[in-house]
Every structure is written in structure tokens, then in C-alpha cells.
Design a protein around this motif. Sequence first.
Motif, PDB file in Angstrom:
ATOM      1  N   GLU A 198       0.844  -1.193   0.000  1.00 38.64           N
ATOM      2  CA  GLU A 198       0.000   0.000   0.000  1.00 38.64           C
ATOM      3  C   GLU A 198       0.878   1.241   0.000  1.00 38.64           C
ATOM      4  O   GLU A 198       1.899   1.295   0.697  1.00 38.64           O
ATOM      5  CB  GLU A 198      -0.938   0.006   1.212  1.00 38.64           C
ATOM      6  CG  GLU A 198      -1.967   1.126   1.094  1.00 38.64           C
ATOM      7  CD  GLU A 198      -3.030   1.134   2.182  1.00 38.64           C
ATOM      8  OE1 GLU A 198      -3.176   0.150   2.915  1.00 38.64           O
ATOM      9  OE2 GLU A 198      -3.720   2.179   2.264  1.00 38.64           O
ATOM     10  N   LEU A 199       0.510   2.229  -0.796  1.00 41.41           N
ATOM     11  CA  LEU A 199       1.258   3.479  -0.888  1.00 41.41           C
ATOM     12  C   LEU A 199       0.383   4.614  -0.360  1.00 41.41           C
ATOM     13  O   LEU A 199      -0.833   4.574  -0.507  1.00 41.41           O
ATOM     14  CB  LEU A 199       1.680   3.737  -2.339  1.00 41.41           C
ATOM     15  CG  LEU A 199       2.523   2.611  -2.965  1.00 41.41           C
ATOM     16  CD1 LEU A 199       2.684   2.820  -4.459  1.00 41.41           C
ATOM     17  CD2 LEU A 199       3.876   2.507  -2.276  1.00 41.41           C
ATOM     18  N   HIS A 200       1.017   5.601   0.221  1.00 41.98           N
ATOM     19  CA  HIS A 200       0.250   6.642   0.907  1.00 41.98           C
ATOM     20  C   HIS A 200       0.614   8.057   0.473  1.00 41.98           C
ATOM     21  O   HIS A 200       1.738   8.313   0.064  1.00 41.98           O
ATOM     22  CB  HIS A 200       0.467   6.530   2.421  1.00 41.98           C
ATOM     23  CG  HIS A 200      -0.052   5.250   3.013  1.00 41.98           C
ATOM     24  ND1 HIS A 200      -1.338   5.110   3.461  1.00 41.98           N
ATOM     25  CD2 HIS A 200       0.550   4.049   3.206  1.00 41.98           C
ATOM     26  CE1 HIS A 200      -1.510   3.879   3.919  1.00 41.98           C
ATOM     27  NE2 HIS A 200      -0.381   3.203   3.775  1.00 41.98           N
ATOM     28  N   GLY A 201      -0.331   8.948   0.608  1.00 37.57           N
ATOM     29  CA  GLY A 201      -0.057  10.380   0.539  1.00 37.57           C
ATOM     30  C   GLY A 201      -0.120  11.002  -0.840  1.00 37.57           C
ATOM     31  O   GLY A 201       0.136  10.354  -1.849  1.00 37.57           O
ATOM     32  N   ASP A 202      -0.493  12.302  -0.857  1.00 40.47           N
ATOM     33  CA  ASP A 202      -0.545  13.006  -2.137  1.00 40.47           C
ATOM     34  C   ASP A 202       0.700  13.847  -2.351  1.00 40.47           C
ATOM     35  O   ASP A 202       0.799  14.574  -3.333  1.00 40.47           O
ATOM     36  CB  ASP A 202      -1.810  13.879  -2.219  1.00 40.47           C
ATOM     37  CG  ASP A 202      -1.764  15.085  -1.290  1.00 40.47           C
ATOM     38  OD1 ASP A 202      -0.979  15.056  -0.316  1.00 40.47           O
ATOM     39  OD2 ASP A 202      -2.492  16.053  -1.541  1.00 40.47           O
ATOM     40  N   ARG A 203       1.668  13.773  -1.406  1.00 40.81           N
ATOM     41  CA  ARG A 203       2.923  14.537  -1.467  1.00 40.81           C
ATOM     42  C   ARG A 203       2.680  16.027  -1.403  1.00 40.81           C
ATOM     43  O   ARG A 203       3.482  16.815  -1.857  1.00 40.81           O
ATOM     44  CB  ARG A 203       3.719  14.234  -2.758  1.00 40.81           C
ATOM     45  CG  ARG A 203       4.166  12.816  -2.873  1.00 40.81           C
ATOM     46  CD  ARG A 203       5.190  12.467  -1.797  1.00 40.81           C
ATOM     47  NE  ARG A 203       5.703  11.122  -1.991  1.00 40.81           N
ATOM     48  CZ  ARG A 203       5.131  10.028  -1.481  1.00 40.81           C
ATOM     49  NH1 ARG A 203       4.039  10.152  -0.736  1.00 40.81           N
ATOM     50  NH2 ARG A 203       5.647   8.851  -1.690  1.00 40.81           N
ATOM     51  N   ASN A 204       1.524  16.399  -0.872  1.00 38.28           N
ATOM     52  CA  ASN A 204       1.214  17.816  -0.825  1.00 38.28           C
ATOM     53  C   ASN A 204       0.697  18.191   0.553  1.00 38.28           C
ATOM     54  O   ASN A 204       1.319  18.967   1.263  1.00 38.28           O
ATOM     55  CB  ASN A 204       0.181  18.139  -1.910  1.00 38.28           C
ATOM     56  CG  ASN A 204      -0.025  19.616  -2.076  1.00 38.28           C
ATOM     57  OD1 ASN A 204       0.762  20.428  -1.596  1.00 38.28           O
ATOM     58  ND2 ASN A 204      -1.092  19.994  -2.736  1.00 38.28           N
TER      59      ASN A 204
END
Lengths: 316, 285
Positions: free
Chosen positions: A83-89
Motif C-alpha cells: 500500500e502506498l500513501h499520501g498526495d505529497r502535498n
Amino acid sequence: MTYLDFEKPIEELNEQLDKLRKIGEGGKVDMTSAVSEIEEKIQEAKRNIYNSLTGWQRVQLSRHPERPYTLFYISKICSRFIELHGDRNIADDHAMVGGIGEIDGMSVMFIGQQKGENTKQRQYRNFGMANPEGYRKALRLMKLAEKFEIPIVTLIDTPGAYPGLEAEERGQGEAIAKNLMEMTTLRVPVVCIIIGEGASGGALGIGIGDKVLMLENTWYSVISPESCSSILWHSWEYKETAADELKLTAENMHKFKLIDGIIPEPVGGAHTNADEMASVLKKEIVKHLTSLAKFTPEERIEKRIEKFSSMGVFND
Amino acid sequence: MAWFKRDKQGITTSTEEKLEVPDGVWWQCSSCKKTIPTGDLIENKYVCPQCNYHARINSNEYFNIIYDEGSVKKLFEDLEPKDFLGFVDLKPYKDRLAETKKKVNVSEALTVGSGKVNGHKLVTCCMNFNFIGGSMGSVVGERISRAIDYCIQKKYPLLVISKSGGARMMESAFSLMQMAKTSAKLTQLAKAKLPYISLMTDPTTGGVTASYAMLGDINIAEPNALIGFAGPRVIKETIKKDLPKGFQRSEFLLEHGFLDFIVDRKDLKQRLTDVIELLMHKNEK
């Protein structure tokens, strides 16, 4: 087992069946024929009910509290999943999940809305209603997939994009709009599957694909039947009528050529046999990804644009 | 004791019957209540001279404001809405369409015009709020789609003026798919490297915001326009709190980074000219 209002006849028969079985277990009376009679009645009741479901009943099934959600399917379909997370924002949106999985040795990017299974989880997942960062996280993962030439599967299940104050501040409309445009030109195959609720822009925001499919007991519409009832009938009482008028079932959507196919569910709905549902889903995903892989990226993009451009009915 | 008694409480005029643009001799600003001669209002491009309130106007008025005199022609007017689903709420969609057509002087919720702005060619898709709340159905999507094809063929820039409550419920999923359709077509305009300017006016909400309205190379808005995805009432009900002043207004969107600039209607033609000239430059390549 939770029964919906229209499943009452089945519930009653099942209760009778349980009673008979208990008596039978006592060993004093032979209940075999009575049991098989009731079992037959149950099958008949199921046939009657599930073969003529109304739009609203499908909506109810799509929201069944025991219905499997995105992460369940991923865990059943993939031999490995990161699973990967975050919008990098700004944040990681728990209502929108995603990551890279492996199906029969093939890497696949999965993205989808996630609902919770209990009160605490439902809050944590914001009832499957993503904020702008959810749509931006989805786009980030799609771009990642494109870079590494990994096909994309989206699993759609949302009562809508979240209508909140911060969501507006951070541009809910812009986030969805951008996804629509970006998904149109993704160079990798994209398969979108409605596994529960397909409410409006919130669903469409991860719904632009080479193949758009719906599970049998799901809905896809411009607005939920409840909201439609409240706006057009000025009352919450007309949700059943609204569901009929909106023609939101998989069957209608396929007939209108607004989706590419319907995936059958076990009798009574996906929750009655979630493992079987997952294995059917896996077969469908593999089938479509294999056939889409035969085209060049340019061919797929051209077809995608052509498909969505031809949607609409008017007099010319 | 009053001489007259109001027998029906509140406002009984439905949204569609409300006329923003007056046809009488006098016009009263709905914001500051000042009354001025209608002629002066038109002269001032339908903006209140006292408080700068931008009255809701339709494609005919916008075309007069932005296009050089006599240069504009309407396109794709033959496309007409169709009640494919036989949708019936409190009244049949078919009747709603017929009644609307009788009442208003536009053929759908969006009109396409092609003409010259200070000598520069420009195609404009302008929404008409008095046609079922400026709602986006199949005709709106198809007209935008054809306007984009026309722009690509002629190498013209595109302006879309949004003014809409969102997707048209009576066309259900067909309306929803117009979001996908217009966004898909915009990728072709982008590929042809033709400028797309999106002008948002009061109000721009729902599926329109979540598709073409937010996808401009340049996103601009008129002052104090309501712009958002969810409507303020829905948000208020969801969060169970009052919304801050100015929430979802143009100035709020500019502050949060979703607009390039806000433009007064009186400056619109010149600002469009500037944008077109600067983007479609004659730099050496």
C-alpha cells in the motif's frame, strides 16, 4: 447476517429452517423432509426476490453493511500488495487507498475508495468520501504506474466526494476535473470497476478507463436517489421513485452504453460469498488487462477519447 | 394594522421564473437595492454602478460585451435536448423543456458563438442560467465538444463562460458523462496547443466546476461569483457549522490558488484580448 427490508421472507424461512434443524438434532423426530421443503422454499423466495430487484433495492444491496470493500478484494486478488500513501502535498486520505499488487506474476496499480467495517473504521475512512488530497493521491499513483508501465485498476465505491469546508478550500472541483483530463491520456491500460456505490463526480474522479465495469448490484448516477428526491421532489420521501427515474442500475447503464460490462454477483449479493466474488473479480481483471495489452498506448487513448466523446443523447 | 395583508408567505417565484435581467424601464440592484434606469444598466454592461454587483446575464448579452460589433455567429443551434429516459419528477422533463423554451430566448443551457474580439478570432461557449438552472446535459456537452473540434480545425482559441448549478439530473448518467466527455475533448485542444480560457461567473457549481470550468489554461472569474463543487447548503448541513463570510466566492478562490485573476465585466474584452495576444504570440520559434 443482516437482512434488508425486502429480504424479510428469506429471513423468516431461514429462522424456520434453523428451528427445524434444532428439533432434528434432538434425534427424536425425523425432520429431513420438512427441512428440504423449507430449503426449496428459500431457493424459490431468493429467485423471486433477486430476479426482480428494483433500482432502490440494488442501492440497498450496494450499501449492505457486510458488503466487501476495496482492500478486501485487493487482499484476495493479489499474491503481494504494497500500500502506498499520501498526495505529497498535504495529507494521506484514508478514504482513498492505493498501491501496487501482483496478480499471476503481473504488477497492477490498484486505486479505490475504502469504507470502514465498524463505527470507528467508518469515521477513519470518512465513509468512503474522499477529499481533494484523495483524488490527488490517486493521480500521483496513476502517474507512477504510467512511468513504470503498470496497468491500473480502480475500484469505485463512494457515496460522493466529501462536501466539506476544507475540501472546497483545497479545490475538490479542480482535483476531480484534473483527474478526468489526466486519466483520458494515461498511456497504460485502465480498468475501472464499480464495486458498490458510484455517486456522481466522486466516482467519476477515478472512473475514466478503457473498460468501465459494474458489479451486478451496484449503482452509478449523477446524484444519489436521496439527494435527487430532496431537490426535485422537495422531500426525502421519494428516494425509491428517484432511483427508478435515474435508471442507475448496471443493467440500464450497460443498455445505454455508458459502461462496458456487468460482472455477476453471487445470488443475494457480493457479501453472501465474498471469496467467490473476489475470484470472479480477479478473472475479469486478468481478462480485460490481457486484452487491453494488445493495443498500443496511442490506440487505447484514441479509443478512450472516442468512447467518452460519443456519450450523450440529443436531437441533431 | 397593515392595510394590505400578504396571503402567501415568502418568495413563491421558482428559480427558473426569476428574471435577473429586467425588461422594464427601471432596474433595482439585488445587492445594494439602488434603482437605476435600465438603459444605464445596459450601458454599464449589466453591472451596478453603485456597488459593482454583476447581474446574471446570458450568452446574448455576453456576446455583445466581448465580440466586435456584428462579428459573432452562433454555432450548432440545431442540436436539441431529448428526453431519452422519459424522466418524470414533479413534472415530466419533456414538459419542462417545452415550457423553458417558450419562456427564454436561448436554445439550451449553453450557446456557442464564433466571432472577433478586437480583431482576434475566438470561439465562446457561454452558459445560460435561465435554461433549467444552466444545467449541463447532453446538448451542453455536445456543443462544447463540437466547439472544440471547430477550434482545432480553425486554430482558434476557446473561451467557456460557466454559469451553472451543475449536471442536469433529468438526464441522469448521461449528464454525468458530459464531465468525462468535455474533459476528454479538452485533451485534444491542449494537444493542438490552442489556448483555453475558463471564465467562471455566478454561480458555477457541481459537475461543471469538477470538469471544464476548472480546466482552463487560464482560470478567471467575475467578482464575488459563487464557485464551488458542493453547494453551500450541503456543506453547512454536513459540517453543521456556519460558513465563513466570503466562502466559495471568487476572491476566496483566488486566495486559495484556483484562479489566475478576477476580472470586472467592463474590462473583460480587453483582458481577453491581452491573454489571446500574449499566448498566441509571434515569438520566433
